[in-house]
Scaffold this active site. Structure first.
Site, mmCIF file in Angstrom:
data_model
loop_
_atom_site.group_PDB
_atom_site.id
_atom_site.type_symbol
_atom_site.label_atom_id
_atom_site.label_comp_id
_atom_site.label_asym_id
_atom_site.label_seq_id
_atom_site.Cartn_x
_atom_site.Cartn_y
_atom_site.Cartn_z
ATOM 1 N N HIS A 11 0.806 -1.219 0.000
ATOM 2 C CA HIS A 11 0.000 0.000 0.000
ATOM 3 C C HIS A 11 0.841 1.271 0.000
ATOM 4 O O HIS A 11 0.332 2.356 0.273
ATOM 5 C CB HIS A 11 -0.945 0.008 1.212
ATOM 6 C CG HIS A 11 -2.284 0.617 0.918
ATOM 7 N ND1 HIS A 11 -2.570 1.933 1.150
ATOM 8 C CD2 HIS A 11 -3.394 0.104 0.380
ATOM 9 C CE1 HIS A 11 -3.805 2.200 0.792
ATOM 10 N NE2 HIS A 11 -4.334 1.107 0.324
ATOM 11 N N ASP A 60 -7.127 5.053 9.058
ATOM 12 C CA ASP A 60 -8.479 5.170 8.508
ATOM 13 C C ASP A 60 -8.886 3.907 7.752
ATOM 14 O O ASP A 60 -10.065 3.557 7.709
ATOM 15 C CB ASP A 60 -8.558 6.374 7.561
ATOM 16 C CG ASP A 60 -8.481 7.692 8.310
ATOM 17 O OD1 ASP A 60 -8.990 7.760 9.448
ATOM 18 O OD2 ASP A 60 -7.918 8.654 7.760
ATOM 19 N N GLU A 117 -11.253 14.370 13.140
ATOM 20 C CA GLU A 117 -10.619 14.582 11.840
ATOM 21 C C GLU A 117 -11.334 15.741 11.145
ATOM 22 O O GLU A 117 -12.252 16.361 11.690
ATOM 23 C CB GLU A 117 -10.649 13.325 10.967
ATOM 24 C CG GLU A 117 -9.603 12.299 11.337
ATOM 25 C CD GLU A 117 -9.343 11.281 10.227
ATOM 26 O OE1 GLU A 117 -9.769 11.511 9.066
ATOM 27 O OE2 GLU A 117 -8.697 10.247 10.522
#
Length: 498
Positions: A80, A144, A260
């Site tokens: 990733h 997240d 956030e």
């Protein structure tokens, strides 16, 4: 057994105990030649499928003892990274997922630590969540997106909306098992081999491969009050965010568990899926009126013991805030549903063929003292005026005192700093345009004297890396020499391998 690839100098005659774990078939090579970013493509000579951490140590020892020259090695969990950080050009990619057979998540408790989980470095955070919830427990700090490997996030920092309170994931680790660049298998902690322990956490894979982490746990809540509040004014937005992450007195004890923020931008595309369908037209109208709408996203966890009071707590916390009247929206979801919220979006994008595309992301840490200048110069002057197609743009503050300065992760030298993430996505032939925006953004910060630090950093030269690490560069370099003298590990970071 000999392995070689056309156009590379790597020829392997591996020991018998690991020879069968090396693959150089076309599928194995191609699948590890790029990452989630789909921007960099570098072909390894082979892919290694270990069955235990000892196999990884054997591979690295073999590289160090190679009579020709050591070959580079990159550990790959979910691939990733977005700039080729987990690639191994002409070297060996370690497929960490091959370790995942059997039970590699074990929940325990001892008086000195309380509850914790011993977790294989290859394990996904979503699986850690499920395994710990079975015991009524949970880690405290998250990313997240949960379909990332434990070793991968701990090699960077691991941040999300809980970071302001609990620190990044690297601040919530008790112990590590690490295979160093020498091939040594070492268990380390704050009291046992502490220099290695702190260096590996946030160390970008430069000093060792994490094969196990002991992660702090606490009792898990059942549900989450998930709230979004819309702002037309940046000053009010940032002031309220900073209030919400305050560590003084009752705000820390009774405040939100997650904070956030994100942008809704006039040029679109607008993702309004969180909001009731009936409210979406007036939200779009607000965005069109102001160009940018700033969104605070907060969550308050609760369980059976607090279910009767959670609404009053949320009301009390939001009553002090200066959002646009009538633009507060709320959902009530399970704890797991909130933490795994990105998964549904992933499935939707996969169905549309929009997941495995280029991702020229830019993630920055911006000092609080300059965040207003950043808003004016980047959000308004670059992104809005130039009508750059709106990426998912995250912005939220965190507290420096929740980070440990002994670790390798680099952050601004202010008590509060902002996470800013421009999560662009594009077609394979269009990412350069977004990359030019990223360069323009960095140039603006340079000219304006805004000292930002990249998160998930990408630099082309060692000089840039020296600037990134600043006064920490010498100790970082010394630890590299000590733990990986042949510069075998994580060549895709381009710190010591140009």
């Amino acid at each position: 057994m000999m392995l070689s690839t056309t156009g590379t100098s790597l020829v392997l005659f591996p020991p018998k105990d690991i020879a069968g774990m090396l693959r150089n078939d076309t599928e194995s090579i191609n699948s590890t030649s790029t990452d989630y970013g789909h921007i960099v493509r570098e072909f390894p000579a082979a892919v290694f499928n270990p069955t235990s951490p000892n196999d990884i140590a054997s591979l690295i020892l073999f590289s160090n003892n190679n009579s020709d020259e050591p070959f580079v090695v990159a550990a790959r969990g979910q691939g990733h990274s977005v700039r080729g950080q987990d690639l191994a050009p002409e070297g060996v990619v370690i497929n960490m997922t091959a370790l995942s057979s059997g039970s590699r998540i074990v929940v325990s408790e001892i008086p000195s630590l309380g509850s914790y989980a011993d977790v294989g470095g290859e394990q996904l955070w979503i699986d850690v969540l499920h395994a710990t919830l079975d015991h009524g427990l949970t880690p405290v700090s998250w990313t997240d997106y949960l379909y990332l490997s434990v070793g991968g996030t701990l090699s960077n920092a691991g941040i999300s909306g809980q970071t302001f309170r609990f620190g990044p994931q690297i601040s919530n680790v008790y112990e590590l098992d690490v295979v160093t660049g020498k091939g040594d298998f070492i268990t380390c902690s704050s009291t046992k081999k502490p220099k290695l322990f702190y260096a590996v956490l946030g160390g970008l894979g430069q000093f060792g491969i994490i094969t196990r982490a002991r992660i702090a746990l606490q009792p898990a809540p059942n549900r989450a009050k998930w709230v979004r509040l819309l702002y037309s004014n940046f000053s009010a937005f940032s002031s309220d965010q900073e209030l919400l992450i305050s560590t003084s007195g009752k705000m820390e004890r009774d405040g939100f568990d997650y904070v956030e923020g994100l942008l809704l931008m006039q040029q679109g595309p607008l993702d309004l899926s969180f909001y009731p369908v009936a409210d979406q037209p007036r939200i779009a109208s607000l965005v069109n009126q102001y160009g940018i709408v700033y969104t605070i996203e907060v969550v308050k966890y609760y369980d059976d013991s607090t279910k009767d009071t959670v609404d009053k707590v949320v009301e009390k916390l939001t009553k002090r805030l200066s959002f646009v009247p009538g633009f507060m929206f709320e959902k009530d979801v399970s704890y797991e549903e909130f933490l795994d919220r990105v998964r549904n979006e992933e499935k939707m994008l996969q169905s549309l063929g929009l997941w495995d595309i280029a991702h020229p992301w830019m993630n920055l840490f911006v000092p609080k003292s300059r965040i207003s200048d950043f808003d004016s110069g980047v959000f308004k002057d670059i992104l809005l005026k130039q009508k750059v197609p709106a990426a998912l743009t995250l912005i939220y503050p965190v507290n420096r005192d929740k980070w440990d300065g002994r670790m390798s992760a680099i952050i601004p030298d202010e008590d509060v700093f902002y996470v800013v993430g421009l999560l662009h996505s594009s077609g394979f032939n269009e990412w350069q345009a977004f990359d030019e925006v990223n360069k323009q953004l960095l140039q603006f910060c340079h000219v304006a004297g805004i000292i930002v630090k990249q998160y998930l950093p990408h630099y082309e030269t060692q000089e840039d890396w020296k600037i990134h690490f600043g006064s920490n560069w010498q100790s970082f370099q010394e630890m590299k020499t000590k733990s990986d003298p042949n510069k075998i590990l994580s060549p895709g970071q381009r710190i010591f391998n140009s």
